[in-house]
Write an enzyme that holds these catalytic residues in place. Structure first.
Site, mmCIF file in Angstrom:
data_model
loop_
_atom_site.group_PDB
_atom_site.id
_atom_site.type_symbol
_atom_site.label_atom_id
_atom_site.label_comp_id
_atom_site.label_asym_id
_atom_site.label_seq_id
_atom_site.Cartn_x
_atom_site.Cartn_y
_atom_site.Cartn_z
ATOM 1 N N GLN A 43 34.585 38.389 31.156
ATOM 2 C CA GLN A 43 34.721 37.276 32.108
ATOM 3 C C GLN A 43 33.473 37.221 33.003
ATOM 4 O O GLN A 43 32.417 37.657 32.586
ATOM 5 C CB GLN A 43 36.004 37.392 32.944
ATOM 6 C CG GLN A 43 37.283 37.142 32.167
ATOM 7 C CD GLN A 43 37.812 38.371 31.464
ATOM 8 O OE1 GLN A 43 37.839 39.453 32.027
ATOM 9 N NE2 GLN A 43 38.255 38.211 30.245
ATOM 10 N N ASP A 54 31.799 33.556 29.768
ATOM 11 C CA ASP A 54 31.150 32.876 28.634
ATOM 12 C C ASP A 54 29.642 32.717 28.811
ATOM 13 O O ASP A 54 29.053 31.750 28.338
ATOM 14 C CB ASP A 54 31.785 31.484 28.385
ATOM 15 C CG ASP A 54 33.291 31.567 28.307
ATOM 16 O OD1 ASP A 54 33.779 32.487 27.641
ATOM 17 O OD2 ASP A 54 33.974 30.725 28.927
ATOM 18 N N GLY A 63 36.268 36.844 24.742
ATOM 19 C CA GLY A 63 35.868 36.630 23.347
ATOM 20 C C GLY A 63 34.359 36.714 23.303
ATOM 21 O O GLY A 63 33.673 35.828 23.779
ATOM 22 N N HIS A 64 33.839 37.818 22.819
ATOM 23 C CA HIS A 64 32.388 38.006 22.791
ATOM 24 C C HIS A 64 31.841 37.679 21.405
ATOM 25 O O HIS A 64 32.181 38.331 20.422
ATOM 26 C CB HIS A 64 32.040 39.447 23.201
ATOM 27 C CG HIS A 64 32.339 39.709 24.655
ATOM 28 N ND1 HIS A 64 32.339 40.952 25.217
ATOM 29 C CD2 HIS A 64 32.647 38.858 25.656
ATOM 30 C CE1 HIS A 64 32.624 40.852 26.501
ATOM 31 N NE2 HIS A 64 32.819 39.593 26.787
ATOM 32 N N LYS A 87 27.449 37.187 27.024
ATOM 33 C CA LYS A 87 27.351 38.653 27.185
ATOM 34 C C LYS A 87 27.357 39.367 25.849
ATOM 35 O O LYS A 87 26.661 40.359 25.667
ATOM 36 C CB LYS A 87 28.518 39.176 28.049
ATOM 37 C CG LYS A 87 28.442 38.725 29.491
ATOM 38 C CD LYS A 87 29.599 39.254 30.293
ATOM 39 C CE LYS A 87 30.927 38.611 29.937
ATOM 40 N NZ LYS A 87 31.032 37.176 30.274
HETATM 41 P P1 IMP Z 1 43.737 34.853 32.257
HETATM 42 O O1 IMP Z 1 42.623 35.838 32.333
HETATM 43 O O2 IMP Z 1 44.223 34.599 30.853
HETATM 44 O O3 IMP Z 1 44.865 35.165 33.209
HETATM 45 O O4 IMP Z 1 43.172 33.426 32.752
HETATM 46 C C1 IMP Z 1 42.793 33.179 34.094
HETATM 47 C C2 IMP Z 1 41.552 32.296 34.154
HETATM 48 O O5 IMP Z 1 40.438 33.021 33.679
HETATM 49 C C3 IMP Z 1 41.634 31.038 33.312
HETATM 50 O O6 IMP Z 1 40.941 30.003 33.963
HETATM 51 C C4 IMP Z 1 40.891 31.423 32.032
HETATM 52 O O7 IMP Z 1 40.359 30.302 31.373
HETATM 53 C C5 IMP Z 1 39.802 32.292 32.625
HETATM 54 N N1 IMP Z 1 39.283 33.277 31.659
HETATM 55 C C6 IMP Z 1 39.865 34.429 31.269
HETATM 56 N N2 IMP Z 1 39.089 35.091 30.389
HETATM 57 C C7 IMP Z 1 37.986 34.345 30.232
HETATM 58 C C8 IMP Z 1 36.786 34.522 29.473
HETATM 59 O O8 IMP Z 1 36.582 35.512 28.770
HETATM 60 N N3 IMP Z 1 35.874 33.525 29.584
HETATM 61 C C9 IMP Z 1 36.046 32.444 30.385
HETATM 62 N N4 IMP Z 1 37.141 32.248 31.118
HETATM 63 C C10 IMP Z 1 38.105 33.183 31.043
#
Ligand code: IMP
Length: 431
Positions: free
Chosen positions: A225, A14, A41-42, A17
């Site tokens: 991420q 977040d 989510g961009h 990007k």
């Molecule tokens: P997962 O990727 O859904 O398995 O989540 C694992 C961890 O990564 C959790 O803490 C999510 O909140 C975090 N996470 C996954 N994708 C994002 C992102 O795009 N932005 C921020 N945190 C993320």
């Protein structure tokens, strides 16, 4: 000469990007996503319109740019089709510009159910996943039983792989997670219908990218991420299931690492985190609330409120090292505009000792206390400012201090959500 630039987040995701990739896309011929899935989510603001992209590279908002979803991404076809539909209805989708790797793995309905069921089972020790099936899809990839986009093109292969998977997954869902299982025909027909719609985009993207490099095209690799969520280098186990670091740009797209020219990191002027896991500079109460509201810190994918805190130079320095950063983009500087004082964490105190290297062990990190340096705020609106010299003196001092602490140059400063609210000091395609 074409240039290949990788852009990754250096915090817990977040970092903004979407906007930066959108700005830089102008200089690229091709934009590639190379890991993650619709957990990302961009957010991109074009004029008065806001777009949130989960799978399709932000380059799609620039006509004529080829957008590639690489082999390192996990794809939920339903989400992809939704995204295509939404972009098309707003006049921003051109079928000829989208290409999907045949080797990208598919997120299946059982992955989502397992993700959610397992989080429930973990109770107080949950990871706070996005519940999109990302982890279970990557597990299958590594377990060598995943189903890939290319399999959608062969009904027989798809059915066989699905049958073998359901045999195991239904057992796991029913007996361990106490969830319902799936009937083969419901998934089969659904996915064959998806195949009809997305089959035309599925290709060998490694060939395409390497040919483009031979022809001196410029490529932008768009990370999702952030570094601290990396499966190897992040704050394990509170991480996502893919490699989010710059090195993955090569693996997740099928080019050699020697083809990458420049690696750029993106960081907010403060820190946020969604989901569980240690976060040494986290603020609580009113201060956190203020930052959240000013920064609009709510998840673009899940809407969850983000945890907010001060800039953590220990963590950022670690990301500079892990990614071999050549330049940094600082985003959301404007969120700090009205603060009297701004803190930067320069070291941690752990068991009475000062440490400067970021520990990735959860047990150590959660016992680390931040050591802060306090800087004076600038108390001025920055979002209209177009040059570094135009920024208030204290804002320039803040930027300079971050550069000193991280040992990397800040090349772009973003001061608002709109495309034009950015001070571009250097173009990464010219570095
Ligand atoms: P997962 O990727 O859904 O398995 O989540 C694992 C961890 O990564 C959790 O803490 C999510 O909140 C975090 N996470 C996954 N994708 C994002 C992102 O795009 N932005 C921020 N945190 C993320």
């Amino acid at each position: 000469m074409g240039k290949n630039v990788v852009v990754i987040g250096i915090q817990w995701g977040d970092e903004g990007k979407g906007k930066i990739v959108d700005i830089l896309s102008e200089h690229a011929d091709i934009v590639v996503r190379f890991q993650g899935g619709n957990n990302a989510g961009h957010t991109v603001v074009v004029g008065t319109e806001k777009f949130i992209l989960h799978l399709i590279p932000s380059g799609i908002l620039h006509p004529g740019k080829t957008c590639i979803i690489g082999n390192g991404v996990v794809i939920d076809p339903e989400v992809l089709l939704d995204e295509i539909g939404t972009l098309a209805s707003r006049g921003h989708f051109r079928a000829e510009d989208l290409v999907i790797s045949k080797d990208a793995h598919l997120i299946m309905p059982y992955h989502k159910r397992i993700d959610i069921g397992r989080e429930r089972l973990r109770g107080g020790r949950k990871l706070g996943t996005t519940g999109r099936g990302i982890g279970p899809a990557y597990e299958d990839k590594v377990a060598r039983c995943g189903i890939r986009c290319g399999d959608l093109l062969s009904e027989e292969d798809f059915r066989l792989k699905l049958r073998l998977n359901l045999h195991e997954k239904n057992h796991y869902l029913r007996t361990i997670l106490h969830e319902e299982g799936f009937e083969i025909h419901e998934i089969y027909h659904k996915y064959m219908a998806y195949a009809e719609k997305i089959g035309r985009y599925i290709k060998d993207t490694s060939i395409l990218l390497n040919e483009a490099i031979e022809h001196n095209r410029s490529i932008l690799f768009e990370g999702a991420q952030g570094t601290l969520l990396d499966i190897d280098h992040g704050t394990y186990p509170y991480v996502t299931s893919s490699n989010t670091v710059a090195g993955e740009a090569a693996i997740g797209s099928g080019i050699g690492p020697t083809r990458i020219d420049t690696v750029i990191g993106i960081s907010k002027a403060y820190t946020t985190r969604v989901g569980e896991g240690p976060f040494p500079t986290e603020l609580k109460g009113e201060e956190a609330e203020r930052m959240r509201e000013h920064g609009g810190e709510y998840g673009a994918t899940t809407g969850r409120p983000r945890r907010c805190g001060w800039f953590d130079a220990v963590a950022a320095r670690y990301s500079v090292r892990i990614n071999g950063l050549q330049g940094l983009v600082l985003t959301k500087l404007d969120v700090l505009d009205d603060l009297d004082e701004i803190k930067i964490c320069t070291a941690y105190r752990y068991k009475g000792e000062i440490i400067r290297d970021f520990p990735t062990e959860t047990t150590v990190l959660s016992s680390c206390e931040p050591v802060y340096e306090t800087m004076e705020g600038w108390k001025e609106k920055t979002s209209e400012i177009k040059s570094l010299d135009g920024l208030p003196k204290n804002a320039r001092a803040y930027i300079k201090r971050l550069e000193e602490l991280l040992g990397v140059e800040i090349i772009i400063i973003s001061v608002g959500a709109k495309r034009k609210e950015a001070i571009i000091l250097k173009n990464p395609f010219d570095l």
